[in-house]
Scaffold this active site. Sequence first.
Site, PDB file in Angstrom:
ATOM      1  N   TYR A  48       0.685  -1.141   0.105  1.00  0.00           N
ATOM      2  CA  TYR A  48       0.058   0.170  -0.079  1.00  0.00           C
ATOM      3  C   TYR A  48       0.857   1.264  -0.080  1.00  0.00           C
ATOM      4  CZ  TYR A  48      -4.442  -2.364   0.331  1.00  0.00           C
ATOM      5  OH  TYR A  48      -5.526  -3.099   0.266  1.00  0.00           O
ATOM      6  N   GLU A 100      -2.547 -29.912   8.897  1.00  0.00           N
ATOM      7  CA  GLU A 100      -2.801 -29.077   7.771  1.00  0.00           C
ATOM      8  C   GLU A 100      -3.956 -28.037   7.856  1.00  0.00           C
ATOM      9  OE1 GLU A 100      -4.780 -29.418   3.079  1.00  0.00           O
ATOM     10  OE2 GLU A 100      -3.990 -31.433   4.158  1.00  0.00           O
ATOM     11  N   ASP A 149      -4.502 -34.108   4.288  1.00  0.00           N
ATOM     12  CA  ASP A 149      -5.374 -34.730   3.546  1.00  0.00           C
ATOM     13  C   ASP A 149      -4.624 -35.499   2.470  1.00  0.00           C
ATOM     14  OD1 ASP A 149      -7.673 -33.306   4.306  1.00  0.00           O
ATOM     15  OD2 ASP A 149      -7.723 -31.867   2.861  1.00  0.00           O
TER      16      ASP A 149
END
Length: 382
Positions: free
Chosen positions: A123, A216, A269
Amino acid sequence: MEDLCNSSMRFFSDQHLCFADIIPPSEVRARIEVAVLNFLRILTSPAPAISDLPLINRKSSNRRVSQGLLTEVSWIFLSHSFCTRSLMRANAAKAFIRVWKVMEMCFQILVQEKRVTQRELFYKLLCDSPDYFTSQLQVNRTIQDVVALLRCSRFSLGIMASSRGLVAGRLLLQEPNEEVVDCSACGSSGHAISGDLNLLEKLILKTDARYIIVVEKHAIFQRLAEDRIFNQIPSILITAKGYPDIATRFLLHRLSRAFPDLPILALVDWNPAGLAILCTFKFGSIGMGLEAYRYACNVKWLGLRGNDLQLIPEQSMVPLKQRDLQIATSLMSSEFLQENYREELAVMVQLGQRVEIEALYFHGYGYLGKYIAKKIVQANYI
């Protein structure tokens, strides 16, 4: 003129320094000043020119994997191949200017003894130099250019990591001159990991855990913390809520140094993205090639694994998406992927299916702790 160009940038061309380290602000400022003075010297010489900026090449073709002789930890690093940012090439001119703009901002930050996040820096640059910075990605890439030029870490430049990470379990944390934080008493929300790497490095750490479990997903972390699994299995839980941020990886690396005998086990996963997350913790990432050694840990794949599919009802399996296949292709082409990981990935692609950790809830919400305990026994971690 060629001799002048070569000597002027010799500071940045020592091919033995193919890494970025944490150095004091005064040295970073000195390196920036040297870069500016060398640039001006060439520009005002009898045969004036605009020198290119030689950067360590961060492309995958320049990626290598360390072969640890004295340690089990391996990590991605970049070999001695250079690319350049040039003001004289139309397609690189803006990138050349961005490097100087970011170096200027970092110099100001260090002089003011401040630290900013990449988002804050974006920014600021968007306001000050809108013709050159229009996206966060441009800022992120330019920061890596400056790291590759000055051979110092982003933290040394005054850029603080944004952290999503949490830690819970049998770990006592203490900042210098502050009260002790008991991570087992933080509830299911855990203790937020600071983005200040300097603070993380100075933490006083104590534990009676026997394992570090990297999770995770935030929801799974919350379930394990809520169930206080660290009382059943003496452990420290840590999550980055998905793809690992730098601060979480740094704390994990710090824990691995403080407690080298604790196995680090990953619960992800069973899909290509889960394996990619595990590999990022284990080897680092190509985008952090100059700093990867600072974040790599000897993480072992606890689960989900292919031999767990018998525990999963067929209706809980989900077809692989196109993004999954792209990640699988990228992993398969990576020289760092060890053979047993490669075999599991091939099975995922062959079946065309993915399985999320939540599928284990088929056996009840309290089953996760039993699953982890069983996997630890099977893997001979006790």
